[in-house]
Design a protein around this motif. Structure first.
Motif, PDB file in Angstrom:
ATOM      1  N   ALA A   1       7.175  -6.344  -4.000  1.00 13.26           N
ATOM      2  CA  ALA A   1       7.343  -7.414  -3.469  1.00 13.26           C
ATOM      3  C   ALA A   1       6.512  -8.843  -3.721  1.00 13.26           C
ATOM      4  O   ALA A   1       6.995  -9.780  -4.028  1.00 13.26           O
ATOM      5  CB  ALA A   1       7.208  -7.197  -1.899  1.00 13.26           C
ATOM      6  N   PHE A   2       5.296  -8.169  -4.122  1.00 11.80           N
ATOM      7  CA  PHE A   2       4.354  -9.257  -4.582  1.00 11.80           C
ATOM      8  C   PHE A   2       3.501  -8.935  -5.726  1.00 11.80           C
ATOM      9  O   PHE A   2       2.914  -9.772  -6.104  1.00 11.80           O
ATOM     10  CB  PHE A   2       3.236  -9.301  -3.677  1.00 11.80           C
ATOM     11  N   GLY A   3       3.568  -7.836  -6.206  1.00 16.87           N
ATOM     12  CA  GLY A   3       2.776  -7.463  -7.681  1.00 16.87           C
ATOM     13  C   GLY A   3       1.508  -6.997  -7.098  1.00 16.87           C
ATOM     14  O   GLY A   3       0.525  -7.315  -8.028  1.00 16.87           O
ATOM     15  N   VAL A   4       1.115  -6.692  -5.907  1.00 15.70           N
ATOM     16  CA  VAL A   4       0.042  -6.413  -5.228  1.00 15.70           C
ATOM     17  C   VAL A   4       0.034  -4.914  -5.065  1.00 15.70           C
ATOM     18  O   VAL A   4       0.680  -4.326  -4.506  1.00 15.70           O
ATOM     19  CB  VAL A   4      -0.175  -7.002  -3.725  1.00 15.70           C
TER      20      VAL A   4
ATOM     21  N   PRO B   1       5.480  -7.862 -12.944  1.00 15.35           N
ATOM     22  CA  PRO B   1       5.273  -7.302 -11.491  1.00 15.35           C
ATOM     23  C   PRO B   1       5.455  -8.455 -10.393  1.00 15.35           C
ATOM     24  O   PRO B   1       4.828  -9.101 -10.887  1.00 15.35           O
ATOM     25  CB  PRO B   1       4.211  -6.397 -11.459  1.00 15.35           C
TER      26      PRO B   1
ATOM     27  N   PRO C   1      -1.646  -2.918   1.286  1.00 15.90           N
ATOM     28  CA  PRO C   1      -2.216  -2.789   0.046  1.00 15.90           C
ATOM     29  C   PRO C   1      -3.708  -2.748   0.575  1.00 15.90           C
ATOM     30  O   PRO C   1      -4.020  -3.242   1.549  1.00 15.90           O
ATOM     31  CB  PRO C   1      -2.243  -4.132  -0.562  1.00 15.90           C
ATOM     32  N   GLY C   2      -4.625  -1.877  -0.209  1.00 17.08           N
ATOM     33  CA  GLY C   2      -5.993  -1.896  -0.020  1.00 17.08           C
ATOM     34  C   GLY C   2      -6.333  -0.656   0.836  1.00 17.08           C
ATOM     35  O   GLY C   2      -7.523  -0.409   1.058  1.00 17.08           O
TER      36      GLY C   2
ATOM     37  N   ALA D   1      -2.102   0.396  -9.342  1.00 16.23           N
ATOM     38  CA  ALA D   1      -2.720  -0.694  -9.985  1.00 16.23           C
ATOM     39  C   ALA D   1      -2.551  -0.333 -11.279  1.00 16.23           C
ATOM     40  O   ALA D   1      -2.651  -1.308 -12.332  1.00 16.23           O
ATOM     41  CB  ALA D   1      -4.391  -0.650  -9.545  1.00 16.23           C
TER      42      ALA D   1
END
Lengths: 500, 317
Positions: A320-323, A343, A267-268, A330
């Motif tokens: 996995a994490f909703g990230v 999510p 992410p990011g 997004a």
């Protein structure tokens, strides 16, 4: 798992499912071709429409868009040096020179094929790592982000195209530009010249549109004629030569797909970073790094495969994490929430069917988009034969409108204009643009993750070398820098200097 | 011919200019500014409310959501602050986020007391979490750590950043902030990964990580805990921290006419109370708690009191 896949397949062949998928692909292609507009905008605009749709149909629509956008974007990048979406910018460097040489068909064929295969590899990877995906996401922290950014930045040394000092100067300029705006770590704004617009830094889409599209159009209108200097047409065979080229350079394809999936899963970072890292990696591992930027087909295959593979990868942290793993993800999270799908870790357990609909739609969309592209490629190529007096105003108008439509900010249009002029001056005085763009894209991540890493370790620099993934990336970076030099030295004695 | 056309245009212009002056609010489309990007909680709330607001206003005009992201929400908020106070520009904002830059001594483009406060949308308290693998099991363990507690957040000026500083001060442990993460899910992930020790995040975000077994909840600022095994902060002896979190409000530019304020505020409350809208909001996990213009500002001031009290702490970089 098999049951859900079959159910999703069945849905694909119902009139509703197929229709939404096809609409998604067409919207994706269209938004991809238009500079400025991309997958994020398309999904955000269609989000209200999915309100009253069945979740599975919404997934078909969104998957269709995500899979097709990059194929559309690559067409504009190759034919007009205008990245349709930000991640396609890396395709310009070698795609457009190929178009100038009259080999646009080859480039489009290769880009479309690399997109599909990259997308499919990304999806396969996603399905393969579902059991261990949490561990993968947790492997990469700020020190690793910094090393990844450094690895990309080190490619500047290779991308100067023979103009070493000029390349470093543009690289430094790019780094400086990337620091403009709000400093996320310590707060406060920097280098904004008192302008509110610059608080968020140099927006990537208008900057890239200016640097590539606008500057090239200025250059073209000064030189006159058509994009293709010698008279050739895009034939069907050249398009299929492009398809074949991807299979010939299967290592570049696999490398690009792997980079795309990995960067997507972290992410990011996002698609633009994925495409540029794949481009620099293709250059670093190529046998002919000196031909990059002059129309090397590997420079098209690398970023295009990464570009589509990142969608599969980006689903990993989302599930996995909703990230969100990318900008599209997004917005996609917003769609999921509107459909009452939370999510995160429970999603795959509670709504397996919906997720497989999306995965399948993503794969099908890659294939359909490529088939459409391959079919129309020979007609699209004719754009390069249009007289610049007709072409230039049209491209400039469309670029500015696209840039404006993205955020409806006039500042973006001004920025694109300024970067257009800057880009033209760079062409005129032979400063390479690629080094500036690499620095502009990676500078912010490098700075932020550097800060974060030192903060994490309370100021201890050893954090970059005591973590295994970070250390491996560091060694790889050193290897990439040193290896070409060693190779050059080893080669020299074998070739006796030609007697003249 | 040309003269006739010109005359027609003139007459048409005169009519169009004269008619609306007598009509009541609203007579043109309303721009609903979301000062953040698409896909987040603010965006979702506005896009959910908009169609029901159109309905509540009698379907005379359209309500158009517009994302104006930038500078942590300050760009879009400032834009509406400067807009004409006619009720056609409104913005969603969060408390304390909107007040923080002013409290921490930054130069700011608006005065939060001058805004026309239209409605309260809803709120989200925080859960404090540590990595499931961490040796920290309780609030007391944080105090006994023997080194500064590393707390992740998006950065200076963010709501969770301020909340961490307040918690550290009230509970009594040394703190080191780690900033620069993009959003609450990202900085909670950072704690799961081991970048830092502690994160404060909205209940909705934290719940997922607790369910996934990556994060251990230490306490919640909810009145009654919604996650089994996570104690409320009041039960741990810090009653004054209950309610610490983020609240969403709808604001208009300063100096809106009283009649317009009332019409708009009533319509907003009606939209949020619409059973269909309310049900959708519950489905997203963030139920509406509508309050009208008469109560919104007071509610905001109440939650800001805590931040005012710890002004020095939240201004620490």
């Amino acid at each position: 798992m098999l049951e859900s896949t079959l159910a999703a397949l069945q849905l694909l062949f119902t009139p509703g499912g197929a229709l939404f998928l096809f609409v998604g692909v067409l919207v994706g292609l269209l938004f991809g071709v238009m500079p400025g507009l991309g997958g994020t905008t398309a999904i955000a605009l269609l989000m209200p429409l999915t309100f009253n749709m069945e979740s599975n149909h919404a997934m078909m629509l969104v998957g269709g868009i995500m899979g097709a956008v990059s194929a559309g974007g690559s067409i504009a990048a190759i034919l007009l040096n205008t990245p349709g979406t930000a991640p396609n910018a890396a395709t310009c460097f070698d795609g457009y020179p190929l178009a100038q040489q009259g080999k646009a068909g080859l480039a489009i064929g290769a880009a479309a094929t690399a997109s599909t295969l990259g997308g499919l590899i990304g999806v396969v990877f996603l399905i393969a790592v579902i059991p261990v995906m949490k561990a993968i996401v947790l492997l990469f922290g700020p020190p690793e982000f910094f090393m990844l950014a450094l690895m990309g930045l080190s490619a500047i040394a290779l991308s100067t195209g023979g103009q070493f000092l000029r390349g470093l100067i543009s690289g430094a300029l790019g780094l400086m530009l990337s620091f403009v705006g709000y400093n996320a770590v310590s707060g406060g704004v920097r280098f904004t010249l008192g302008s509110e617009y610059l608080w968020d830094g140099i927006s990537l889409v208008p900057a890239l549109t200016g640097l590539f599209a606008i500057s090239e159009m200025i250059h073209l209108s000064v030189s006159g004629g058509t994009i293709v200097k010698e008279k050739t047409t895009g034939s069907v065979t050249s398009v299929f030569d492009g398809v074949a080229a991807v299979f010939r350079h299967w290592k570049t394809l696999l490398q690009g797909s792997a980079i795309g999936t990995l960067i997507g899963a972290v992410p990011g970072l996002g698609g633009t970073v994925a495409a540029f890292l794949a481009y620099t990696a293709a250059m670093q591992t190529s046998k002919h790094p000196e031909t990059f930027g002059k129309g090397n087909i590997e420079g098209v295959i690398g970023p295009e495969s990464a570009n589509n593979a990142k969608d599969g990868g980006a689903l990993i942290p989302t599930l996995a994490f909703g990230v969100p793993g990318s900008a599209e993800m997004a917005v996609f999270l917003g769609v999921l929430v509107l459909h009452g799908l939370d999510p995160g870790p429970m999603l795959l357990i509670e709504h397996e069917g919906v997720i497989f609909s999306l995965i399948l739609a993503l794969s099908a969309s890659c294939i359909i988009a490529t088939l459409i592209t391959l079919l129309v490629a020979r007609y699209l190529v004719m754009i390069t034969l249009i007289d610049v007096h007709v072409l230039v105003p049209a491209v400039i108008a469309v670029s500015f409108v696209g840039v404006y439509a993205l955020k409806e900010t006039i500042g973006d249009v001004v920025l694109a204009g300024v970067f257009g002029l800057l880009g033209y001056l760079m062409i005129r005085f032979r400063f390479p643009r690629v080094t500036m763009v690499i620095a502009l894209i990676l500078g912010e991540i490098a700075e932020r993750s550097f800060y974060q890493s030192l903060n994490m370790a309370s100021g201890d620099w050893m954090i970059f070398f005591t973590r295994a993934p970070s250390l491996i990336l560091c060694l790889l970076t050193i290897g990439c820098l040193v290896f070409p030099t060693i190779q050059a030295v080893r080669r020299r004695p074998r070739k006796p200097a030609p007697a003249e | 011919m040309l003269r006739v056309a010109f005359a027609t245009v003139c007459v048409a212009l005169a009519i169009s200019a004269a008619t609306p002056a007598k009509a009541e609010f609203p007579e043109k489309n309303i721009e609903f500014v979301i000062p953040f990007g698409t896909g987040g909680g603010f965006d979702r709330a506005v896009r959910l409310i908009s169609p029901y607001l159109e309905q509540a206003l009698g379907k005379k005009v359209e309500v158009i959501p517009k994302n104006v992201p930038g500078a942590g929400g300050r760009k879009g908020t400032a834009q509406v602050y400067r807009a004409k106070p006619d009720g056609y520009s409104i913005v969603i904002a969060n408390v304390p986020g909107i007040a923080l830059p002013g409290l921490t001594g930054e130069k700011i483009e608006y005065d939060i007391n001058k805004f026309t406060w239209l409605a309260h949308v809803g709120g989200s308290p925080y859960i404090a979490g540590v990595s499931a693998k961490s040796s920290i099991k309780s609030l007391d363990d944080l105090k006994k750590l023997g080194r500064p507690v590393k707390c992740t957040s998006t950065g200076f000026g963010a709501t969770a950043y301020a909340a961490c500083q307040i918690v550290a001060k009230v509970v009594g442990f040394p703190l080191q902030m780690l900033g620069g993460y993009k959003g609450s899910a990202a900085y909670v992930l950072a704690v799961a990964r081991g970048d830092g020790d502690l994160a404060l995040a909205p209940v909705l975000v934290m719940k997922k990580f607790i369910q996934a077994g990556q994060i251990r909840g230490i306490f919640t600022t909810e009145k009654t805990s919604s996650v089994p095994g996570v104690p409320t902060i009041a039960s741990l002896g810090h009653k004054n921290l209950t309610g610490l979190g983020v609240d969403r409000y709808l604001l208009g530019p300063p100096g809106m006419p009283a009649a317009v304020t009332k019409t708009l505020s009533d319509a907003l409350v009606k939209a949020m109370e619409n059973p269909e809208a309310a049900a959708k909001a519950v489905k997203t996990g963030e139920a509406f708690e509508p309050l009208g213009h008469d109560k919104a500002k007071a509610a905001a001031d109440e939650s800001l009191a805590l931040y005012l009290k710890y002004k020095v702490e939240i201004s620490k970089r």
